[in-house]
Every structure is written in C-alpha cells, then in structure tokens.
Motif scaffolding. Structure first.
Motif, PDB file in Angstrom:
ATOM      1  N   ARG A  51       0.832  -1.216   0.000  1.00 16.48           N
ATOM      2  CA  ARG A  51       0.000   0.000   0.000  1.00 16.48           C
ATOM      3  C   ARG A  51       0.860   1.259   0.000  1.00 16.48           C
ATOM      4  N   LEU A  52       2.054   1.151   0.576  1.00 16.28           N
ATOM      5  CA  LEU A  52       2.984   2.280   0.603  1.00 16.28           C
ATOM      6  C   LEU A  52       3.764   2.394  -0.706  1.00 16.28           C
ATOM      7  N   VAL A  53       4.293   1.263  -1.191  1.00 15.66           N
ATOM      8  CA  VAL A  53       5.268   1.287  -2.287  1.00 15.66           C
ATOM      9  C   VAL A  53       4.604   1.424  -3.657  1.00 15.66           C
ATOM     10  N   VAL A  54       3.461   0.764  -3.874  1.00 12.52           N
ATOM     11  CA  VAL A  54       2.846   0.789  -5.208  1.00 12.52           C
ATOM     12  C   VAL A  54       2.563   2.213  -5.678  1.00 12.52           C
ATOM     13  N   PRO A  55       1.906   3.052  -4.892  1.00  5.85           N
ATOM     14  CA  PRO A  55       1.679   4.424  -5.382  1.00  5.85           C
ATOM     15  C   PRO A  55       2.968   5.220  -5.516  1.00  5.85           C
ATOM     16  N   ALA A  56       3.961   4.931  -4.672  1.00  2.66           N
ATOM     17  CA  ALA A  56       5.245   5.629  -4.793  1.00  2.66           C
ATOM     18  C   ALA A  56       5.932   5.270  -6.101  1.00  2.66           C
ATOM     19  N   VAL A  57       5.856   4.009  -6.491  1.00  2.93           N
ATOM     20  CA  VAL A  57       6.428   3.582  -7.775  1.00  2.93           C
ATOM     21  C   VAL A  57       5.675   4.237  -8.926  1.00  2.93           C
ATOM     22  N   GLU A  58       4.372   4.313  -8.830  1.00  2.20           N
ATOM     23  CA  GLU A  58       3.596   4.946  -9.900  1.00  2.20           C
ATOM     24  C   GLU A  58       3.964   6.413 -10.060  1.00  2.20           C
ATOM     25  N   ARG A  59       4.165   7.096  -8.940  1.00  2.00           N
ATOM     26  CA  ARG A  59       4.550   8.522  -9.026  1.00  2.00           C
ATOM     27  C   ARG A  59       5.956   8.661  -9.611  1.00  2.00           C
ATOM     28  N   ALA A  60       6.894   7.839  -9.138  1.00  2.00           N
ATOM     29  CA  ALA A  60       8.281   7.952  -9.599  1.00  2.00           C
ATOM     30  C   ALA A  60       8.425   7.548 -11.060  1.00  2.00           C
ATOM     31  N   ALA A  61       7.645   6.545 -11.493  1.00  2.00           N
ATOM     32  CA  ALA A  61       7.739   6.050 -12.868  1.00  2.00           C
ATOM     33  C   ALA A  61       6.834   6.806 -13.821  1.00  2.00           C
ATOM     34  N   GLY A  62       5.918   7.583 -13.285  1.00  2.42           N
ATOM     35  CA  GLY A  62       5.018   8.349 -14.142  1.00  2.42           C
ATOM     36  C   GLY A  62       4.020   7.518 -14.895  1.00  2.42           C
TER      37      GLY A  62
END
Length: 476
Positions: A51-62
């Motif tokens: 729940r923490l990492v998935v949205p962070a990856v989406e933001r970083a990867a665009g």
C-alpha cells in the motif's frame, strides 16, 4: 545465464547461506504459523508495504499499474520452475546457432533454484513478484541495514518496476525478438537500469536513500561507478543502465524514459553512449557469422551451446576496465571498427573466439596492452579473495604468426584439476585481432589451431570466396 528481472547482490553471492527459520526451503504452511504482525514477511506486513510502495512507484515512474501487482514469498520449487522457463526463453533467442534438442538437454541438466545473492524476482510468465526471504535477511546483515522492513520496501520498489514495465512492454516478447547476446546485454541494462533509477526516486521520496545506496554497494558499485573491477558487469546493467535512464529523463522527461524502455538500444553501445540512441546497427562488412560458425570445434570437438554475436562495448569495457584507465579504454574502444564473437559453453568448460578490427594496427596493439594490464589486476584480486596465489604467465605466442602474438595462462596455485584455470591467446595482424579465451580446461595447441582457422576463413571471405562450414580436423 540469468533473466533480466531479478535483484541480485554480488558481494556475497559466492558464500554459503545459512537459512533462517523462515527460509524459502521450509514448507510455506509451517512458516505461516510462525509469522507475526511485526514480521516484515507476514501477509499483513506485505500488504501494508505494498500500500505504501505501489503508489510511490507509480509517481516515480510516471505510469499507473494497469492491474494490481501480486507479491509472494519464494520457494525453491517456484524458483526452479521460473528459472527453467526463462532460461529456455533466453536460450531460444540468443543460441539460435545451437540445435534445439541440445538447448533442451542443457536446460534439463541445469540445477535451478534460489541463488544466495538473489533478493527478489519478477516472474514474467506468472505476473508475480517473488521475495527471497532468507537472502533478504542475510543482505540486511551484510549490508548493515538497521531495518529489515526498509530493505524489503526498497527491494519491492525495484521488482515492482519490472512488473510495471511488463504491463506496458511485453518483456517476454522483447526477449524473443533479440538478435544475439549483445542485444540481450543492452535489454538487460535497460530493464535493470529503469528499475534501479525508479527505485532511487522512490527511496528519495520515502526517506530510504541510504538503504538504496547500501544495496548498490553490496553489488560492488556506487554513483562513481564500479568499486572493484569484477563488479563491472553487474554495474553495467544496474548502474550504467540507471545513468542511461537519468540521461534520457534529462533530455526528454518521463515520456522519453518510457520510449527507451519500450525500444531499448540495439547494442551495448547505446547503453554506454546514450546520446547515440536510437541509432540502428550497421550491416557488417563481412559475413562474420559464417567465418566463426563451427570454429569452436578447433578448440575441443563435441557438442557446444554456441551463440555468435556482434561484440558490443559492454564486454569489451568489462575486460579492459581492470587496467584502471577508463579514459584510455574509452579512447581505444572508439577505434574499433567491427567486433564479433562466438561464445561456446559445455557442462565442464567455456570458450570464446573473437574477431576485432580497428582503425589501424596501432589501435589493435593498444587494446591488447590494456587487456594485459587488466588481466594482471584481476588475477591479483582473485588471488587475494581466494587467499591463494594466482600464477599468471604471459609469453610470446609462437604457434601462429602475427605482428603481435601473446598467450596468458592464469592458474590458481594449490587447487587440483582445471577449475579456475584460464588460458588466453591474442594475435594481431595488421588491423585485425583474433582472440581465443578459455576457462576450466587446458586447450594446449588447439589455441593456435582455432586462431589460424579464423584467420584463414577471414582471408577467404575477404577474397570473395564462399565458405563451407568449418571443419573440426586439427591442423598439423
């Protein structure tokens, strides 16, 4: 040959692993009973981390995930299955010169499981991200990471990028389209470079930069480059690949990054010189595949798993990097006109036969000088790591005439058999260098037979003659 979507640590990859109680080798049902909410590998903890990492990856990867990613704790059985499937995918792509029945036999003979340096892996045929629990616990100790959950978070970020990449670019199909091993290296540098670059951006957002840096250090590199010569190959995928992505991001933003991720460089030149992307391969001036095909039989007769490929800057850099003069290496590699290689593997030995042409004989001899210096440094470091002397002897190679001809024998003193023995020969004629590199056996006079056979076949092709397949009868 490893698949491109795993996070591996180099520093302790050769050491035995003492499995903790939650080792992947333990049946998962018994492990689950011992789990607690504080255990970073419990279902609750993994859900929280995702729940923490998935949205962070989406933001970083665009880019958003198109379907929710799945994560599981790995078992040896699952990894054995995954690696066999992905090894077959790679072999079918880059070992087209080897009959399929031989490829299948070699795959069946290989022992596949969780290597001690593998922390996580995205399985392209299962759309599942696997974590190697025992190895992660070990890495936290070796990498001096105070928080195991933080380490799990960083590894999740890396593997999630592979899952995201696969949702936008069919990674398995990308491998099926590869022309050869140099193309595989370029694709691997692109996929691992994307994953490491996004991982770094996620770590910066979550305050885990130190953990990200320690994982890179376990692989033997940092932002300045490889910290030891033997780490060059893994750095070229993760580190130089990340640099390539940072270059393209600076040039064209996140859309340019994904454009490159969808169409990786065709050769390792594009990996090391990102400004050349999307340059295509130039057609070879000679049929080097025909020249090299079958020449492994002059080294040793028998069934070889072979691949014939343009020899890109990746492997050439890797071999000369140990000389400790990167500026000189870069300049010399700029003088290479064409380079091709036949790589052969048998269960007990390996060999490579290479052809390199330079802009002049001086360029060829300069590269040979770098190889000599690099090999000496690598032998010294190997001896230090094994706590044994490595006997390296370089002498004139008089079996084959040439402007410069040298042979190097590298043997670990005190070890019986041929393990860790390397025999190499280089012969320069005008602007052409022919090389034979062997490991784990003593080819003797066959080094010369193979080199002479390659020069003879080169001369025939240059004279416009049609070549028959190379014969394996030794020369007298």
């Amino acid at each position: 040959m490893a698949w491109i979507s795993g996070l591996a640590m180099l520093a302790w990859a050769a050491d035995p692993v003492e499995a903790p109680p939650e080792s992947p080798g333990i049946p998962q049902a018994s492990v689950a009973k011992k789990r607690t909410k504080k255990d970073p590998f419990s279902p609750q903890a993994l859900k929280k981390a995702m729940r923490l990492v998935v949205p962070a990856v989406e933001r970083a990867a665009g880019r958003p995930f198109r379907t929710p990613p799945v994560v599981e704790i790995a078992s040896n059985e699952a990894f054995g299955r995954i690696l066999r499937e992905e090894t077959r995918l790679i072999y079918d792509a880059v070992h087209k010169d080897t009959p399929k029945e031989l490829r299948e036999r070699i795959i069946a003979e290989e022992q596949a499981g969780i290597g001690p340096g593998l922390l996580g892996k995205y399985a392209v045929f299962e759309d599942t991200l696997y974590l190697c629990e025992g190895n992660l616990r070990r890495a936290a100790i070796e990498g001096e990471v105070a928080s195991l959950p933080d380490l799990v978070t960083v590894v999740l970020a890396h593997e999630l990028v592979h899952a995201l990449h696969d949702q936008y670019v069919d990674l398995a199909e990308m491998i099926r389209q590869l022309p050869d091993r140099d193309g595989l290296w370029a694709v691997s540098g692109t996929t691992e470079g994307l994953a490491n670059w996004v991982e770094g951006r996620v770590a910066a957002e979550l305050g885990l930069v130190k953990v990200h840096e320690k994982m890179n250090a376990l692989q033997g590199w940092n932002d300045d480059g490889p910290q030891r010569a033997e780490a060059f190959r893994i750095w070229s995928h993760y580190g130089q690949g990340s640099r390539m992505m940072a270059y393209h991001f600076a040039e064209g933003g996140i859309d340019k990054v994904w454009e490159v991720a969808a169409q990786p460089p065709e050769t390792t030149r594009g990996l090391f010189r990102p400004e050349t992307w999307p340059a295509r391969r130039s057609p070879p001036t000679l049929d080097y595949r025909m020249v090299l095909r079958g020449t492994e039989q002059f080294v040793t007769r028998g069934d070889w798993l072979t691949s014939i490929s343009p020899l890109g800057e990746g492997p050439l850099w890797a071999e000369a990097y140990g000389a400790g003069e990167p500026g000189r290496v870069d300049a010399v590699l700029g003088r290479v006109n064409e380079a091709w290689s036949l790589e052969g593997v048998r269960p007990d030995r390996q060999a490579q036969i290479r052809i390199l042409t330079f802009d002049s004989g001086e360029g060829a001899q300069e590269y040979l000088s770098l190889l000599r210096a690099s090999d000496e440094g690598l032998a010294a470091r190997l001896g230090s790591r094994l706590e044994r002397e490595v006997n390296v002897q370089t002498r004139a190679f008089d079996q084959v005439p040439g402007d410069v001809a040298a042979r190097r024998d590298s043997v670990v003193v005190g070890l019986s058999g041929t393990q860790l023995e390397r025999y190499s020969a280089w012969v320069v004629r005008n602007n052409t260098m022919v090389v034979v590199l062997t490991e784990n056996f003593r080819p003797g006079l066959r080094l010369g037979w193979a080199i002479e056979a390659v020069f003879d076949r080169l001369e025939a092709v240059r004279a416009g003659k049609t070549l028959a397949p190379a014969k394996s009868e030794p020369r007298r």
